[in-house]
Design an enzyme around this catalytic site. Structure first.
Site, PDB file in Angstrom:
ATOM      1  N   CYS A   6      76.716  -2.964 124.448  1.00  0.00           N
ATOM      2  CA  CYS A   6      76.965  -1.769 123.623  1.00  0.00           C
ATOM      3  C   CYS A   6      77.504  -0.612 124.453  1.00  0.00           C
ATOM      4  CB  CYS A   6      75.677  -1.339 122.906  1.00  0.00           C
ATOM      5  SG  CYS A   6      75.209  -2.437 121.552  1.00  0.00           S
TER       6      CYS A   6
ATOM      7  N   ARG B 154      71.619 -23.216 118.995  1.00  0.00           N
ATOM      8  CA  ARG B 154      70.847 -22.062 118.538  1.00  0.00           C
ATOM      9  C   ARG B 154      70.308 -22.304 117.131  1.00  0.00           C
ATOM     10  NH1 ARG B 154      71.408 -17.180 121.237  1.00  0.00           N
ATOM     11  NH2 ARG B 154      71.007 -16.056 119.303  1.00  0.00           N
TER      12      ARG B 154
END
Length: 433
Positions: free
Chosen positions: A267, A47
């Site tokens: 979430c 990444r």
């Protein structure tokens, strides 16, 4: 660029280190990098290599957003020694038993402890239960660094409010809740975030209040969606379309416009478990919150049984049936497949010996294969016994009755979970939550 800011009792040059560069951390790092020097840290070297080339691995941030930013991307914790303000934005998932997994945030705390200096600041943004910052994270920093909390370094908490795929409610356009370990740190942390957040900040009275604020925001949404999901099950038995009921009820000024659906992501489907875990630790067993979680976590099974019943009723051999699943990410128009409840649906349908085929224009094929062992289709067939529009991505929006007729058998069921094609499917059996 802001050359310096008041930190630790005097004005000094500030360098921010953002620990964790996912959906939350990268936008924070880039916004601050337009104002001050930033070190973006992540342990995933792959990444980091992409971000060094102005590529967001999550496909949320455009390459132009990397321009004119004073930022260094690194996977070396030694580089963090140059920072004096640390922001932690690592993931905080739950394990397979829905118990909070604090390993990422603990490791981040250990890393900070290795490089922390006197008068440095640490702000956590990762979702945690109330008390986690002070009870779990700070002791780790103290132990590793040898420094004394409050006396040598200050800590705060500012819950993230990043909404993947939402280009309206962004980091800089939504009020930021901030907190500190004392009055001085609260003012300093507030001043820092005010550099990038246009509507300003809300100063919570304590770190625990800010932590609690985060978990109840998503728990509230989870409960409202659970109510819609329960209604959809009831209305289905009554032969009533849930979306038509919600459309009618929505004409009243104070009706809250939530919809049924699969609740995944990192979430809404996770945060309530942090709150109920801490409540249980304190001797209180949640009823309302866990009831909502039970309903939402079982919607995949409910959907799978609907598909199975249709296939059994219309095919001679279940093992030869074909079901197409359109959309595999946790929500529309994003590439994030973490905690995707679509994957649960696929696994359940496969356990019934149905042949499942998956298409998604946004999901990363490598991530999907790694996370769930699911392979993506490159080309659709014309003989599916059922089609599940699980995630209504924008590229699917122009599909019509004729299109679905070309890819399915005459007896096929079109399961449109979000009601996107309501009143548009006539040549095939139609069903939605």
């Amino acid at each position: 660029m802001v050359d310096n800011i008041w930190v630790g009792g005097s004005r000094k040059k500030i360098t921010i280190a953002v620990i964790g560069l996912g959906y939350v951390g990268l936008p924070i790092a880039l916004e601050f990098a337009r104002k001050v020097s930033v070190i973006g840290f992540d342990t995933n070297e792959k990444r980091i290599a992409l971000m060094q080339r102005s590529i967001d691995p999550s496909n949320e941030v455009a390459d132009v957003e990397f321009k004119e930013c004073d930022i260094t991307f690194t996977s070396s914790w030694e580089k963090l020694k140059e920072a004096n303000f640390f922001i932690v934005a690592v993931p905080t998932p739950v394990d397979p038993h829905n118990v909070p997994d604090l390993e990422p945030i603990r490791k981040a705390s250990e890393t900070i402890g290795k490089v922390l200096k006197k008068n440095d600041y640490v702000v956590y943004e990762s979702t945690v239960y109330p008390g986690c910052t002070e009870e779990d994270c700070i002791p780790i920093i103290e132990k590793v660094s040898g420094l004394k909390f409050r006396e040598d370094f200050k800590v705060g908490y500012s819950p993230e409010r990043i909404n993947p795929g939402d280009k309206e409610h962004t980091l800089t356009s939504v009020v930021k809740v901030v907190s500190g370990c004392d009055a001085d740190s609260l003012e300093q942390i507030a001043a820092l975030y005010e550099l990038i957040v246009k509507p300003g900040v809300h100063k919570a009275s304590s770190i625990k209040v800010a932590e609690a604020c985060k978990v109840i925001e998503n728990s509230q949404r989870d409960l409202n969606i659970a109510f819609m999901n329960e209604l959809s099950i009831i209305f289905d038995r009554m032969g009533i379309n849930t979306y038509e009921v919600l459309e009618a009820a929505g004409t009243k000024w104070n009706f809250l416009k939530f919809q049924p659906g699969l609740v995944g992501g990192h979430c809404i489907g996770v945060d309530p478990y942090y709150l109920t875990y801490k409540a249980a630790e304190l001797g209180f067993n949640s009823r309302v919150i866990l009831s909502g979680r039970y309903i939402n976590d079982n919607m995949g099974n409910y959907l799978s049984k609907k598909i199975l019943q249709h296939v059994i009723a219309h095919t001679e051999n279940v093992k030869k049936s074909k079901v197409l699943v359109m959309g595999a990410t946790f929500k529309e128009n994003v590439s994030d497949v973490r905690n995707s409840k679509v994957a649960d649906v696929i696994a359940t349908l496969k356990s019934y010996y149905l042949n499942i085929f998956v298409h998604d224009p946004y999901a990363n094929a490598e991530d999907l294969k790694h996370e769930y062992g699911i392979e993506l289709l490159s080309q659709l067939d014309n003989d599916y016994d059922a089609v599940i529009i699980a995630v209504p991505h924008q590229p699917y929006s122009h599909f019509d009755d004729r299109y679905f007729a070309t890819i399915t058998k005459e007896h096929a069921l079109i399961a449109d979970l979000k009601g996107t094609y309501r009143n548009r499917i006539t040549s095939r059996k139609y069903w939605s939550f």
